[in-house]
Design an enzyme around this catalytic site. Structure first.
Site, short mmCIF file in Angstrom:
data_model
loop_
_atom_site.label_atom_id
_atom_site.label_comp_id
_atom_site.label_asym_id
_atom_site.label_seq_id
_atom_site.Cartn_x
_atom_site.Cartn_y
_atom_site.Cartn_z
N GLU A 108 42.16 9.45 14.16
CA GLU A 108 41.03 10.39 14.13
C GLU A 108 41.45 11.86 14.00
O GLU A 108 41.09 12.69 14.82
CB GLU A 108 40.17 10.20 15.38
CG GLU A 108 39.48 8.84 15.42
CD GLU A 108 38.50 8.71 16.58
OE1 GLU A 108 38.44 9.62 17.44
OE2 GLU A 108 37.81 7.69 16.64
N GLU B 265 39.20 0.47 16.79
CA GLU B 265 38.46 0.78 18.03
C GLU B 265 37.04 0.28 17.88
O GLU B 265 36.42 0.45 16.83
CB GLU B 265 38.42 2.29 18.32
CG GLU B 265 39.70 2.87 18.85
CD GLU B 265 39.60 4.37 19.16
OE1 GLU B 265 38.52 4.82 19.58
OE2 GLU B 265 40.62 5.06 19.00
#
Length: 968
Positions: A446, A521
């Site tokens: 990210e 995730e």
């Protein structure tokens, strides 16, 4: 292999260890050469806090005329070889000092409100020092010191010589210290750790939180992390490629042979190969490769994690000069863009969790046995995969995954392609590429500034190519928070999706049909173990599958199960962790995303995963059954049964059919008694579960996780503490304070209870605080016979400061024909009879007497005398300001550039450890104990006011002790 020990009680264990070594070497096919040693350096360090900007509080380090950078070997202050650290606290590493700090609502939200960082300069610098003996027989070997991980931004010295700086807290690093050592004598390593700046956005702790090792080798040796083992599997045959990098640190060219052996789990040699007549120039390094055939190999898998060992031997003139062992597994892995993941040719759904290195009681300083405990806990719920978020793990965690059968996404810390970025990435891959548990590398997570643009695509491409040069046997992923037709997702080797709500996964697969993919995730449901009504004031969340960001845990599992092209998913997270205390913030200090809490106690959703991730029958009903009469209680069942029937006190409340990856619910009017659930498959009852109304708390119960503990100074026992009623049932709302004592060859190293808003200490320890003597003033001449100049009431306002702004003498103290008096002051907190006060004075004169508040505490201390501790009677001390004074002859320079000592010494306050204690949270608490290096009976006692106490007896049994080093 030698072991430097100071306890006679270790002799029997050492003999056992030596026998173990002999048998181990014999099993490998011969006597093991003693030229390579790997010696543990974890024990008996000294620790103290420095200061982020006040040099006096940072032991005046870096203030000398020749500081540690200007001249080699001139490390000063706490970096100096002869610095007196005896007033510092004695600790073992791994060590996390942040877990020992208090909480503050003004501290960093992301790091769980612990008092570390820019706002707390007095607790953000930690110093570690250790003496270690090097025998003169080591002269001629190459000696290296290795740090598994130091968080963060550390500087290392040996014997005052500056070795280097390591900025990241997540990577192993080493220094060759051969040339800096004193052979036949003690040596000193000093480490300054600066945790002022955060590297991550979650709890990171601080300190030397992984192992420290001393490596000793022949100058001709296998390089650091110098082997790479890979295999090609065919029917009833595996061809193992063994690559080894050899370093020649001799000043002459060397001829040698290499012998490669593959040893199976029973210590049998199953393959052997010789490389003969090899030649390596002086100072050179080179990789050598050979192929070995293993017939009928045992393949490593999650259910049968079979491990082999490659033994690499280097021989010169028939003599073995190095032996190096590499644990590996034989297995195949495949990520298919349409069918998912395959292990050994068989489809396997990845059932994963993300995890930080953080546990109750110990913070990030997780002992090896606790790493294994955590992996076992995840395996217990059916998980087969573990993502190291968001940094490379301790190698001992990967060892546990290898042994237990847990697949791993090994993740790099930061996206980038500079030399620094790629060097860190290389260290991770080179260190961990022999672990069969590691199935894929992740280059990052990210990175919003790079993720969705062309720069990110370039960076990711360069990093992927770099990884594949180091390890062509595995693929590469990156964990995306957004994807589409731009950025990293367009070039990703294996697409990593973070949360199904962040983009259109089906469209991504349509756009890039040849791109394998994985759910790096996916959301769980934030909740607090044993809590079923939200309480923001206490930071508690009800344990229902709520929908953060519009999705739930069940929706995530259903989504991935419906798409065969997805290799599996990794829930955020397996364990709770400190920091990121969503959604409440203070007083919540722990993230509640875990499927188990910070102690590893299962939350209800643990059983949801177990129901759909395992084959055994599962039936779990919740909440507990202690409510107010007349309350409407929403009862849930997590199960893999086809149907579930529910009964309250014998009355049937209805049978519910269970859709796949779902659950059952009933709204029940509460009445005390028992709630019974029956699970059906094909019309037959296959499992029954019952919960009952618990009575008042009456007793404590201690539950041990293992039968005995190894007496190796490292092994752990993890004890669950349960508050029970008179029938032995857990009281699900109990919060009693529990006190613990321990007897025998073990110590408590941490306590916890899983409460995400608990501000209780995790650790109780003897604290050593150093008080600086300041405002030094000096005068020379003739003084009164009764030396009134040393008493507190004396007016020294017309005396000159001893030091100028550059910390040089500002008064004439070099005329040894006159006497001198130096006065300083130190400030004490309230005098407490439980505290011990001492002073460790250093020489400010050729000969000196030392006074505290006019009382002489030491006479005729000569320059060069060992610094001694003088315990101070509290009757001579004062709350607030106290006066320190010395009387004697001034110091005289011994040579032209002699730096005269200006440090008066230190005042030490030692506070005893408090009693080990912890409140139960919803009926549970946890105690972690660690063995000493002695055998015997260990007794842990638990007490709580008004409850029956309990104790548990653990046997510390003989076990091999890893070779370790102490001072002479």
């Amino acid at each position: 292999m030698y072991i430097l020990c100071k306890l006679s009680g270790l002799i029997k264990i050492i003999i056992v260890f030596q026998v173990f070594l002999f048998v181990h070497a014999k099993g490998a096919g011969g006597n093991k050469s003693m030229t390579r040693e790997k010696v543990l350096m974890d024990f008996d360090w000294r620790f103290a806090f420095g200061h982020a900007y006040d040099v006096k509080k940072d032991f005046n380090t870096g203030t000398g005329y020749f500081s540690y950078i200007t001249k080699a070997g001139f490390g000063d202050g706490a970096a100096a070889k002869d610095f007196d650290d005896r007033a510092w606290r004695i600790i073992d590493v791994p060590h996390d000092w942040v877990v020992e700090l208090p909480f503050d609502s003004k501290a960093s939200y992301s790091h769980g409100f612990k008092t570390v960082g820019r706002k707390y300069p007095e607790k953000s610098i930690g110093w570690y020092r250790k003496k270690f003996f090097i025998p003169d027989t080591d002269l001629g070997k190459r000696i290296m010191i290795e740090f598994g991980g130091v968080h963060r931004n550390c500087i290392v010295w040996v014997n005052g010589f500056y070795l280097g700086r390591e900025r990241s807290g997540y990577y192993n690093f080493y220094y060759d210290i051969t040339d800096y050592l004193n052979y036949g004598d003690d040596n000193v390593v000093a480490v300054r750790v600066d945790a002022t700046l955060e590297e991550g956005w979650y709890y990171e702790g601080a300190g030397i939180y992984r192992h420290v090792w001393l490596h000793k080798t022949n100058p001709l040796h296998v390089a650091y992390n110098g082997t790479f083992v890979s295999s090609d599997v065919m029917e009833k045959l595996a061809e193992v490629t063994a690559r080894v990098t050899i370093t020649n640190d001799y000043r002459t060219d060397q001829s040698f042979n290499i012998e490669q052996l593959i040893i199976d789990a029973k210590e049998n040699i199953v393959a052997k190969k010789h490389l003969s007549n090899l030649f390596l120039k002086a100072g050179a390094e080179q990789e050598y490769s050979c192929a070995l055939k293993v017939n009928n190999p045992n393949l490593w898998s999650v259910d049968l994690p079979y491990l082999y060992k490659l033994v690499t031997r280097i021989l010169t003139k028939g003599k073995m000069v190095d032996i190096y062992e590499t644990t590996f597994g034989i297995r195949t892995i495949l990520f298919d863009s349409h069918k998912g993941f395959f292990l050994n040719g068989k489809h396997l759904l990845l059932k994963g969790t993300n995890n930080h290195q953080d546990h109750a009681g110990v913070g990030i300083a997780i002992p090896d046995a606790l790493q294994e405990y955590r992996i076992r806990k995840l395996k217990e719920m059916g998980s087969n995969a573990y993502r190291c978020s968001h940094y490379p793990p301790a190698p001992e965690l990967l060892d546990a995954c290898d042994r237990l059968g847990m697949l791993v996404i090994n993740e790099n810390r930061l996206l980038g392609t500079t030399h620094e970025h790629l060097d860190l990435l290389k260290r991770m891959v080179i260190r961990d590429r022999n672990h069969p548990s590691v199935i894929i590398w992740s280059i990052g997570n990210e990175e919003w500034g790079l993720e969705r643009n062309i720069v990110g695509a370039r960076v990711a491409t360069t990093m992927q190519d770099f990884v594949k040069k180091l390890d062509p046997t595995r693929r590469v992923t990156y964990a995306h928070s957004g994807w589409g037709e731009h950025g990293i997702s367009t070039v990703q080797d294996v697409m990593g999706f973070n949360y199904i709500f962040n983009g259109d996964i089906d469209k991504q697969h349509e756009l890039y049909p040849d791109q394998p993919s994985i759910g790096t995730e996916e959301t769980t449901s934030r909740n607090t173990r044993g809590i079923y009504i939200d309480n923001p004031a206490k930071g508690h969340l009800a344990a229902t599958d709520r929908k953060p960001n519009g999705r739930s845990m069940e929706e995530g599992m259903k989504f991935y199960a419906a798409r065969k092209f997805l290799s599996g998913l990794f829930y955020w997270t397996g364990f709770d962790y400190r920091g990121e205390p969503h959604p409440f913030g203070w007083p919540q200090v722990v993230s509640q995303c875990g499927i188990v809490d910070l102690c590893g106690f299962p939350k209800d959703m643990f059983y949801y995963c177990k129901a759909w991730w395992s084959d055994e029958p599962v039936l779990h009903i919740f909440p507990h059954w202690n409510w107010k009469i007349g309350d409407t209680v929403n009862v849930w069942a997590y199960t893999n049964c086809e149907e579930v029937d529910l009964y309250l006190n014998g009355r049937n409340l209805g049978k519910i059919k269970i859709p796949i990856h779902s659950h059952a619910e009933w709204n029940v009017i509460y009445e005390p008694g028992e709630l019974i659930a029956q699970g059906y498959k094909k019309g037959e009852i296959i499992i029954t579960k019952k919960i009952e109304t618990a009575g008042a708390s009456t007793s404590l119960k201690l539950i041990l996780d293992k039968e005995f503990i190894k007496a190796d100074g490292e092994d752990l026992a993890i004890i669950t503490v349960l508050v029970a009623d008179d029938k032995g049932r857990i009281v699900p709302t109990a919060g009693n304070e529990i006190i613990f004592t321990i007897d025998g060859p073990a110590k408590i190293i941490g306590v916890g209870n899983g409460d995400p808003a608990s501000h209780e200490p995790d650790r109780y320890f003897e604290n050593s605080e150093q008080i600086i003597i300041t405002n030094l003033k000096a005068n020379t001449g003739k003084f009164s016979a009764n030396l009134v100049e040393v008493v507190p009431e004396f007016n020294d306002s017309n005396w000159q400061l001893m030091l100028d702004e550059q910390e040089n003498y500002s008064v004439k103290l070099k005329d040894t024909s006159e006497m001198m008096i130096i006065r300083g002051e130190f400030v004490l907190p309230t005098i407490n009879p439980h505290l011990t006060f001492s002073i460790w004075p250093k020489s400010l004169g050729e000969v000196q007497d030392v006074f505290i508040n006019g009382k002489c505490i030491a006479k005729n201390i000569k320059r060069g005398d060992n610094v001694q501790q003088y315990v101070l009677d509290s009757s001579i001390l004062r709350n607030g300001k106290n006066i320190f004074a010395v009387y004697g002859k001034p110091l005289a320079p011994r040579y032209l550039y002699d730096n005269l000592n200006t440090d008066p010494g230190i005042v030490q306050i030692v506070s005893p450890p408090g009693a080990w204690k912890r409140r139960a949270f919803n009926g549970l608490a946890q105690v972690i104990i660690q063995s000493e290096k002695e055998t015997g009976e260990i007794v842990l006692n638990a007490f709580s006011e008004g409850l029956l106490s309990d104790k548990i007896v653990i046997q510390a049994k003989p076990a091999p002790i890893r070779p370790f080093v102490l001072a002479k």
